[in-house]
Design an enzyme around this catalytic site. Structure first.
Site, short mmCIF file in Angstrom:
data_model
loop_
_atom_site.label_atom_id
_atom_site.label_comp_id
_atom_site.label_asym_id
_atom_site.label_seq_id
_atom_site.Cartn_x
_atom_site.Cartn_y
_atom_site.Cartn_z
N ALA A 99 8.97 10.65 -22.06
CA ALA A 99 9.62 11.01 -20.77
C ALA A 99 8.99 10.35 -19.49
O ALA A 99 9.40 10.97 -18.48
CB ALA A 99 9.65 12.34 -20.74
N HIS A 133 1.14 7.36 -25.88
CA HIS A 133 2.24 6.37 -25.37
C HIS A 133 1.90 5.22 -25.74
O HIS A 133 2.18 4.26 -24.98
CB HIS A 133 2.48 6.77 -23.74
CG HIS A 133 2.89 8.13 -23.44
ND1 HIS A 133 4.34 8.39 -23.54
CD2 HIS A 133 2.17 9.20 -23.01
CE1 HIS A 133 4.55 9.52 -23.31
NE2 HIS A 133 3.33 10.02 -22.71
N ASN A 171 3.97 12.35 -31.27
CA ASN A 171 4.89 11.75 -30.12
C ASN A 171 4.41 10.85 -29.22
O ASN A 171 3.26 10.85 -28.77
CB ASN A 171 5.18 13.17 -29.34
CG ASN A 171 5.66 14.45 -30.19
OD1 ASN A 171 5.30 15.44 -30.48
ND2 ASN A 171 6.93 14.06 -30.86
N ASP A 195 4.92 23.61 -30.22
CA ASP A 195 6.21 24.33 -29.77
C ASP A 195 7.25 24.46 -31.05
O ASP A 195 8.20 25.01 -31.02
CB ASP A 195 6.93 23.81 -28.65
CG ASP A 195 7.48 22.21 -28.82
OD1 ASP A 195 6.97 21.77 -29.87
OD2 ASP A 195 7.96 21.67 -27.85
N HIS A 208 8.67 19.66 -31.02
CA HIS A 208 8.03 18.31 -31.05
C HIS A 208 7.51 17.71 -32.47
O HIS A 208 7.56 16.54 -32.69
CB HIS A 208 6.95 18.24 -29.90
CG HIS A 208 7.56 17.95 -28.58
ND1 HIS A 208 7.90 19.19 -27.94
CD2 HIS A 208 7.36 16.99 -27.69
CE1 HIS A 208 8.06 18.93 -26.63
NE2 HIS A 208 7.91 17.62 -26.39
N ASP A 219 1.88 20.58 -22.82
CA ASP A 219 2.76 19.67 -22.10
C ASP A 219 3.74 20.38 -21.42
O ASP A 219 4.70 19.73 -21.28
CB ASP A 219 3.23 18.58 -23.36
CG ASP A 219 3.75 17.27 -22.54
OD1 ASP A 219 3.61 17.18 -21.48
OD2 ASP A 219 4.08 16.56 -23.19
#
Ligand SMILES: [Zn+2]
Length: 363
Positions: free
Chosen positions: A128, A180, A204, A232, A235, A256
């Protein structure tokens, strides 16, 4: 002074905890504690972008608003987390955070410093994050660090120049996290050898584990002592969470959390992006997950729901992240430690929260 079932580093004690700003004594007294609530160390969240409609990237007193919101859910210390953005936008956010870090506003969690998530990431693994990526330089990190203390920095180690920078960042006391990233297992291993300390939201935004190409996720599972994960249950599936907990001894939970946390379904800002909250998920317009609406008390309930006992669930949200940061006077209920506590009912809903002895209004 509180009575209840108190989680200490040596196990549960039914009794009384006395505290001012710091914990004074913990004494056994099963009669006083009978039927009392659970008293756990406050949660420590090392990856938080926002809450209550406010994003850390807005700067000014956004960090204080976010820290107040999360305190109501039992978070007693946190890292304000920036997004990938142009340098001027990051500096603006850090200038705002600096004040909140220097002096804790009343009613809020302690802001321990900054988690710089980007801009030193791989444009192929933005998640994102917007595409304002940059190659890291020691000069730039030093300048940002002088604006507000950077405790954790996420980078993609496969970007040219980043591997050589890791020992220099580690020497500044910054915990370098790999994330990332489209890097290979070998890229990850070389980064750990160079001094990288952890992994950002495991699974992720990183190359996945394939048995002939183990990727960044495989590197974490094979070698990490610490890594963050978003529990959560959206994810990362429960089975993958369980696999990661067997592999990574001190896997710890982060939220996050975005500005959409604690807000109704609708449209919110995440850095320069627009995100949409719907049924507890936060997504970009294209549908990919964009941070979360998670709070740490919900993370605790989620860990327990997938089978962790309460002590392990607490360790993964308090003690391990404290130890990772070197904050040994937080994340545990012991005489001399900061009086950071969360008091929970039988359903693990917060009844009371104390930050450095201050009672937080959680209504
Ligand atoms: Zn993030």
């Amino acid at each position: 002074m509180l009575h209840g079932r108190i989680l200490t580093p040596d196990g549960w004690i039914a009794g009384t905890i006395r505290f001012g700003e710091r914990i004074e004594t913990i004494s056994e007294d099963s009669a006083a504690a009978a039927g009392g609530p659970c008293i756990l160390p406050g949660f420590i969240d090392l990856h938080v972008h926002g809450a209550g409609g406010v994003d850390i990237m807005q700067g000014d007193d956004a960090g204080a608003t976010v820290a107040r919101h999360h305190a109501r859910h039992g978070t007693t210390a946190m890292l304000g987390t920036t997004m990938t953005a142009r340098e001027s936008a990051i500096r603006h956010a850090l200038r705002g955070l600096a004040g909140t870090i220097a002096a804790r506003p009343p009613g809020s969690a302690r802001m321990l410093g900054v988690h710089l998530e980007g801009p030193f990431i791989n444009p192929a693994r933005l998640g994102a994050q917007p595409p304002d990526v940059m190659t890291a330089s020691l000069e730039l990190v030093r300048a940002l660090h002088a604006t507000a203390p950077i405790r954790v920095l996420t980078l993609a180690p496969e970007i040219e120049g980043h591997l050589a920078l890791i020992p220099q960042l580690a020497a500044m006391g910054i915990l370098v996290q790999l994330g990332h990233s489209a890097g290979t297992y070998e890229d990850g291993y070389a980064a750990l050898e160079a001094g990288a300390a952890g992994f950002t939201h495991l699974f992720n935004g990183m190359s996945a584990l394939h048995h002939r190409e183990p990727g960044m996720a495989g590197c974490a599972l094979a070698h990490a002592e610490y890594a963050e994960v978003i529990p959560d249950l959206q994810h990362v599936a429960p089975g993958a969470l369980r696999a990661a907990m067997r592999a990574i001894p001190r896997l710890y939970g982060v939220t996050d959390a975005t500005a959409a946390t604690g807000m109704p379904d609708g449209e919110y800002a995440l850095g320069s992006q627009r995100v949409f909250k719907c049924r507890g998920c936060v997504r970009l317009a294209g549908g990919s997950l964009a941070g979360s609406a998670l709070t740490m008390d919900q993370a605790l309930r989620n860990f327990v729901a997938i089978g962790l006992d309460l002590r392990e669930a607490s360790d993964r949200l308090s003690r391990y992240p404290a130890d990772y940061l070197g904050e040994y006077e937080r994340g545990r209920l012991a005489p001399g430690a900061w009086a950071d506590l969360v008091v929970l009912d039988d359903y693990l809903q917060p009844l009371a929260v104390f930050v450095e002895g201050e009672a937080i209004d959680i209504s």
